[in-house]
Design an enzyme around this catalytic site. Structure first.
Site, PDB file in Angstrom:
ATOM      1  N   GLU A 100     -23.603 -26.362  -5.290  1.00 44.78           N
ATOM      2  CA  GLU A 100     -22.840 -27.230  -6.167  1.00 44.78           C
ATOM      3  C   GLU A 100     -22.585 -26.534  -7.501  1.00 44.78           C
ATOM      4  OE1 GLU A 100     -24.895 -30.995  -6.355  1.00 44.78           O
ATOM      5  OE2 GLU A 100     -24.732 -31.249  -4.191  1.00 44.78           O
ATOM      6  N   CYS A 124     -40.070 -27.704  -8.633  1.00 44.93           N
ATOM      7  CA  CYS A 124     -40.393 -28.566  -9.777  1.00 44.93           C
ATOM      8  C   CYS A 124     -40.410 -30.027  -9.294  1.00 44.93           C
ATOM      9  CB  CYS A 124     -39.372 -28.398 -10.904  1.00 44.93           C
ATOM     10  SG  CYS A 124     -39.422 -26.740 -11.632  1.00 44.93           S
ATOM     11  N   GLY A 167     -31.099 -23.360  -8.123  1.00 42.00           N
ATOM     12  CA  GLY A 167     -31.721 -22.048  -8.027  1.00 42.00           C
ATOM     13  C   GLY A 167     -32.356 -21.551  -9.301  1.00 42.00           C
ATOM     14  N   SER A 222     -36.962 -23.543 -19.351  1.00 42.05           N
ATOM     15  CA  SER A 222     -37.352 -24.900 -18.984  1.00 42.05           C
ATOM     16  C   SER A 222     -38.836 -25.027 -19.246  1.00 42.05           C
ATOM     17  CB  SER A 222     -37.051 -25.146 -17.503  1.00 42.05           C
ATOM     18  OG  SER A 222     -35.660 -25.051 -17.294  1.00 42.05           O
ATOM     19  N   HIS A 224     -40.721 -28.246 -20.478  1.00 44.78           N
ATOM     20  CA  HIS A 224     -41.131 -29.556 -19.947  1.00 44.78           C
ATOM     21  C   HIS A 224     -42.552 -29.978 -20.238  1.00 44.78           C
ATOM     22  CE1 HIS A 224     -37.198 -29.627 -18.288  1.00 44.78           C
ATOM     23  NE2 HIS A 224     -37.438 -28.722 -17.357  1.00 44.78           N
ATOM     24  N   CYS A 341     -28.356 -32.389 -14.943  1.00 46.40           N
ATOM     25  CA  CYS A 341     -29.497 -31.491 -14.732  1.00 46.40           C
ATOM     26  C   CYS A 341     -30.455 -32.059 -13.707  1.00 46.40           C
ATOM     27  CB  CYS A 341     -30.301 -31.312 -16.022  1.00 46.40           C
ATOM     28  SG  CYS A 341     -29.339 -30.759 -17.402  1.00 46.40           S
TER      29      CYS A 341
HETATM   30  N1  SAH Z   1     -34.250 -22.846 -12.337  1.00 43.73           N
HETATM   31  C1  SAH Z   1     -33.707 -22.716 -13.652  1.00 43.73           C
HETATM   32  C2  SAH Z   1     -32.249 -23.136 -13.730  1.00 43.73           C
HETATM   33  C3  SAH Z   1     -32.026 -24.631 -13.504  1.00 43.73           C
HETATM   34  S1  SAH Z   1     -31.477 -25.325 -14.994  1.00 43.73           S
HETATM   35  C4  SAH Z   1     -34.561 -23.464 -14.634  1.00 43.73           C
HETATM   36  O1  SAH Z   1     -35.499 -24.129 -14.216  1.00 43.73           O
HETATM   37  O2  SAH Z   1     -34.350 -23.343 -15.823  1.00 43.73           O
HETATM   38  C5  SAH Z   1     -31.607 -27.014 -14.676  1.00 43.73           C
HETATM   39  C6  SAH Z   1     -32.368 -27.707 -15.771  1.00 43.73           C
HETATM   40  O3  SAH Z   1     -32.489 -29.092 -15.461  1.00 43.73           O
HETATM   41  C7  SAH Z   1     -33.778 -27.171 -15.895  1.00 43.73           C
HETATM   42  O4  SAH Z   1     -34.171 -27.185 -17.231  1.00 43.73           O
HETATM   43  C8  SAH Z   1     -34.554 -28.210 -15.115  1.00 43.73           C
HETATM   44  O5  SAH Z   1     -35.907 -28.189 -15.415  1.00 43.73           O
HETATM   45  C9  SAH Z   1     -33.845 -29.475 -15.549  1.00 43.73           C
HETATM   46  N2  SAH Z   1     -34.079 -30.618 -14.686  1.00 43.73           N
HETATM   47  C10 SAH Z   1     -34.468 -30.623 -13.404  1.00 43.73           C
HETATM   48  N3  SAH Z   1     -34.578 -31.891 -12.953  1.00 43.73           N
HETATM   49  C11 SAH Z   1     -34.229 -32.701 -13.971  1.00 43.73           C
HETATM   50  C12 SAH Z   1     -34.124 -34.101 -14.123  1.00 43.73           C
HETATM   51  N4  SAH Z   1     -34.395 -34.924 -13.114  1.00 43.73           N
HETATM   52  N5  SAH Z   1     -33.726 -34.572 -15.315  1.00 43.73           N
HETATM   53  C13 SAH Z   1     -33.430 -33.740 -16.338  1.00 43.73           C
HETATM   54  N6  SAH Z   1     -33.503 -32.412 -16.253  1.00 43.73           N
HETATM   55  C14 SAH Z   1     -33.896 -31.888 -15.083  1.00 43.73           C
END
Ligand code: SAH
Length: 350
Positions: A100, A124, A167, A222, A224, A341
């Site tokens: 996507e 994650c 990814g 990322s 978190h 995201c």
């Molecule tokens: N794998 C890389 C690129 C993905 S970026 C990374 O982890 O950075 C996508 C972003 O959206 C990341 O910061 C990820 O942690 C965040 N993300 C994933 N699930 C989410 C959710 N349910 N709500 C908000 N952000 C989310």
């Protein structure tokens, strides 16, 4: 485009050649050096998918190139348009694997979010992509094709690209760098390095390598949680890279590049939004060049995680700013079409 596309499956994508290699190839074929620039402008700059469209290139040369090279291209499998104008696409590649990507227009600009892998191996806990595992990594061309597809659909050039789709970019480092360079190249898409952002879940060797790249690409982490046990729970795929090590690596990154990294922090009610978590986040980021991006968690089907309140998000911003940390709340786009995201997964193809 479709038939052409299938005949050219095993040919090398011409757009992956460096300008120098393309010049050498064309000079060896008896062409003047300037042809390389012309060909690349068609291929990358104007996104043509057939050599026949290169009208200022001699017919014979077009035919020879077509025998050895492809020009990429994806097929659109599905699309959805959000109330906010952003569009999510499912695009598939030669082997049927799909990913996507999202186009987000605003005030004459177009930001494109692309995937670097089909699926993701990082697992994650709060992310829809992570729940389905990794299918395969994408090539540089497959990443660039997502940008040109979206840009063509909006009929405008992409002004920025975020590598924040499906990814983990640093689990596919070389192809990611290749794509960044194709997007950045002045004879290609010509997108400024600062407008190209890579987001990683924190793979340290990747961050170290990235610090040494000569271009001014933007880096997002990322995060978190700045509490090790919470982060291990939320992001099991990066357990082996400790927060302490990440902190050190980012200090080196800033020292080496002088660039401001951003940290993504999706607020999850009761998990990473407590006072203790907030203090840890302040400790982790204060006195560094960090920019913190607070994201309210987006809904993911079947997930036990819930977003924190807007008031809690604002409290995070206040505390961080009081500690001198630049902070913003990111407004998610495309939530109504699961394009925000962490909401990307292969609903259509799987
Ligand atoms: N794998 C890389 C690129 C993905 S970026 C990374 O982890 O950075 C996508 C972003 O959206 C990341 O910061 C990820 O942690 C965040 N993300 C994933 N699930 C989410 C959710 N349910 N709500 C908000 N952000 C989310």
């Amino acid at each position: 485009m479709e038939s052409n596309h299938h005949e050219t499956i095993r040919r090398k994508d011409l757009r992956t050649l460096s300008q120098r290699d393309l010049e050498k190839l064309l000079v060896d074929m008896g062409q003047p050096r300037f042809r390389a620039k012309q060909v690349m402008e068609w291929a990358l700059g104007r996104h043509v998918t057939s050599f026949d469209e290169m009208t200022n290139i001699p017919q014979g040369l077009r035919e020879s190139l077509a025998q050895s090279f492809s020009l990429g291209g994806v097929s659109e499998v599905a699309r959805q348009e959000s109330r906010d104008g952003s569009r999510k696409y499912v695009v598939s590649f030669d082997d049927g694997v799909s990913v996507e990507c999202v186009g987000m227009p605003s005030r004459g600009k177009l930001s494109v979010c692309i995937s670097t892998q089909a699926g993701c191996g990082m697992a994650c806990a709060f992310c829809a992509t992570g729940a389905h595992g990794l299918r395969r990594s994408l090539t540089s061309s497959e990443m660039v094709d997502q940008v040109t597809h979206v840009s063509d659909d909006f009929n405008t050039r992409a002004t920025s690209v975020v590598f924040m789709g499906q990814g983990e970019p640093f689990a596919n480092y070389d192809a990611t760098l290749g794509a960044l360079r194709m997007l950045n190249s002045p004879t290609g898409l010509g997108i400024g390095a600062r407008h190209l952002t890579v987001s990683t879940c924190g793979i340290i060797p990747g961050i170290r390598k990235f610090s040494k790249e000569p271009e001014q690409f933007t880096l997002a982490i990322s995060l978190h949680s700045a509490v090790q046990s919470t982060r291990n729970l939320l992001m099991p795929g990066v357990k082996r890279y400790s927060l302490l090590h990440l902190h050190e690596t980012m200090a080196d990154y800033v020292a080496a590049t002088g660039r401001r990294p951003s940290y993504e922090y999706a607020l999850i009610s009761g998990f990473n939004d407590t006072d203790n978590e907030l203090s840890a986040l302040v400790d982790f980021t204060a006195g560094t060049l960090a920019h913190v991006n607070i994201i309210r968690l987006n809904d993911v089907e079947g997930s036990k995680f819930r977003p924190s309140s807007q008031a809690r998000a604002e409290e995070f911003v206040r505390r961080l700013e009081r500690a001198g940390v630049e902070t913003t709340i990111r407004n998610s786009r495309g939530t109504d079409i699961d394009a925000a995201c962490g909401q990307l997964h292969q609903r259509v193809s799987s």
